[in-house]
Write a protein that holds these residues in place. Structure first.
Motif, mmCIF file in Angstrom:
data_model
loop_
_atom_site.group_PDB
_atom_site.id
_atom_site.type_symbol
_atom_site.label_atom_id
_atom_site.label_comp_id
_atom_site.label_asym_id
_atom_site.label_seq_id
_atom_site.Cartn_x
_atom_site.Cartn_y
_atom_site.Cartn_z
ATOM 1 N N VAL A 59 0.816 -1.207 0.000
ATOM 2 C CA VAL A 59 0.000 0.000 0.000
ATOM 3 C C VAL A 59 0.857 1.268 0.000
ATOM 4 O O VAL A 59 0.538 2.246 -0.681
ATOM 5 C CB VAL A 59 -0.914 -0.008 1.252
ATOM 6 C CG1 VAL A 59 -1.708 1.281 1.359
ATOM 7 C CG2 VAL A 59 -1.816 -1.219 1.234
ATOM 8 N N ALA A 60 1.949 1.252 0.749
ATOM 9 C CA ALA A 60 2.762 2.461 0.957
ATOM 10 C C ALA A 60 4.243 2.148 0.777
ATOM 11 O O ALA A 60 5.043 2.306 1.705
ATOM 12 C CB ALA A 60 2.494 3.024 2.347
ATOM 13 N N LEU A 103 -0.797 3.696 10.112
ATOM 14 C CA LEU A 103 -1.282 2.781 9.079
ATOM 15 C C LEU A 103 -0.813 1.358 9.351
ATOM 16 O O LEU A 103 -1.591 0.399 9.223
ATOM 17 C CB LEU A 103 -0.804 3.234 7.697
ATOM 18 C CG LEU A 103 -1.214 2.318 6.537
ATOM 19 C CD1 LEU A 103 -2.732 2.255 6.402
ATOM 20 C CD2 LEU A 103 -0.576 2.782 5.235
ATOM 21 N N TYR A 111 -4.355 5.752 5.483
ATOM 22 C CA TYR A 111 -3.563 5.749 4.258
ATOM 23 C C TYR A 111 -3.493 7.148 3.648
ATOM 24 O O TYR A 111 -2.421 7.620 3.259
ATOM 25 C CB TYR A 111 -4.165 4.774 3.261
ATOM 26 C CG TYR A 111 -3.579 4.892 1.881
ATOM 27 C CD1 TYR A 111 -2.295 4.438 1.605
ATOM 28 C CD2 TYR A 111 -4.307 5.477 0.848
ATOM 29 C CE1 TYR A 111 -1.743 4.562 0.339
ATOM 30 C CE2 TYR A 111 -3.768 5.602 -0.419
ATOM 31 C CZ TYR A 111 -2.500 5.150 -0.668
ATOM 32 O OH TYR A 111 -1.962 5.281 -1.911
#
Length: 295
Positions: A212-213, A242, A285
């Protein structure tokens, strides 16, 4: 201690995309893999816990490795999870992954049967002897029920193809002892320990949150490598909300990652995240991404 990074620094424990009907989606997997590499991942770890290996078939595992290797070429390392509760089955998976083009193998401690340390050592040596690929041991006693003890790890470090460890043991002292006394490349498998382990000589991380990151997680290592430990700590702190929601909120990381990435459903017995959890994940997020712009 000789620091080595056989698979890079920033590795993603990649989700396995499925179609809406639950079939393996190789096109989506290839797209996600290329995206992760473009966003700063040095390596991709397939068919692990995050990749839903308990519910994918052997044929699906091999097909996924082949598709991702073809998609990323030599731009990133591809490490194939081949662990199982059976030494024979693990060897079969390892050989299939080698033939599919994997650059390395992730081998978890045999689970459920809880073998003693001499049996664990023999298991890893047998798998490492079965192919020509370098091996990353996976120490996650919270899931397997059995730790790879420090003395066992020190002995295994002498095997020429056992080169790395994915560390989810939550034992910073034990990990630091092995890092200091061997050339094993340690990769944090727990996001909250990415920076602490890196500071005592780890090679990097294997991260579910990186689905995701990827850029914010890599930025922490980049800052540390530049000698700016204060900035590394600040950036690390920004990732924690997160990471906590994704990995410590009562939902498996696979579920939370797929709630934020368009990669299809999870397979039963896992179930998708509820609306309230998805909203919290998206808010965390977006906050991280907003603060990380320009990183």
């Amino acid at each position: 201690m000789t620091l080595s990074r056989p698979f890079g620094r920033a590795l993603c424990a990649m989700i396995t995309p499925f179609t809406a009907t639950g079939e393996l989606d190789l096109e989506a997997a290839a797209r996600h893999a290329v995206h992760l590499v473009t966003e700063g991942c040095d390596g991709l770890v397939l068919n692990g816990t995050t990749g839903e290996s308990p519910t994918t078939t052997d044929a699906e595992k091999t097909a996924l490795v082949r598709a991702v290797c073809e998609a990323v070429g030599d731009t990133a390392s591809v490490v194939a999870g081949v662990g199982s509760a059976s030494t024979r089955h693990t060897v079969e998976l390892a050989r299939a992954a080698e033939q599919a083009g994997a650059d390395g193998l992730l081998v978890v401690t045999p689970y459920y049967s809880r073998p003693p340390q001499d049996a664990i050592e023999a298991h890893f040596r047998t798998v490492a002897d079965a192919t020509r690929l370098p091996v990353m041991l996976y120490d996650i006693p919270g899931r397997t029920g059995t730790r790879i003890e420090v003395d066992t790890m020190l002995r295994l470090a002498g095997h020429p193809r056992i080169v790395a460890v994915k560390d989810c043991a939550y034992d910073l002292l034990g990990s630091a002892k092995v890092i200091t006394r061997t050339s094993l490349a340690y990769y944090s498998g727990c996001e909250e320990l990415n920076l602490p382990l890196y500071a005592v000589g780890a090679a990097g991380y294997v991260s579910t949150v990186a689905n995701v990151a990827p850029r914010p997680l890599r930025a922490v290592l980049d800052a540390y490598d530049k000698g700016d430990t204060a900035e590394a700590a600040r950036l690390n702190g920004r990732t924690l909300p997160l990471a906590e929601l994704m990995m410590a909120s009562g939902l498996p990381g696979t579920v939370t990652a797929k709630a934020l990435v368009d990669a299809g459903p999870v397979r039963e017995p896992l179930r998708p995240a509820g609306r309230e959890a998805v909203d919290r994940l998206r808010a965390a997020y977006e906050e991280l991404e907003t603060g990380s712009s320009g990183v």
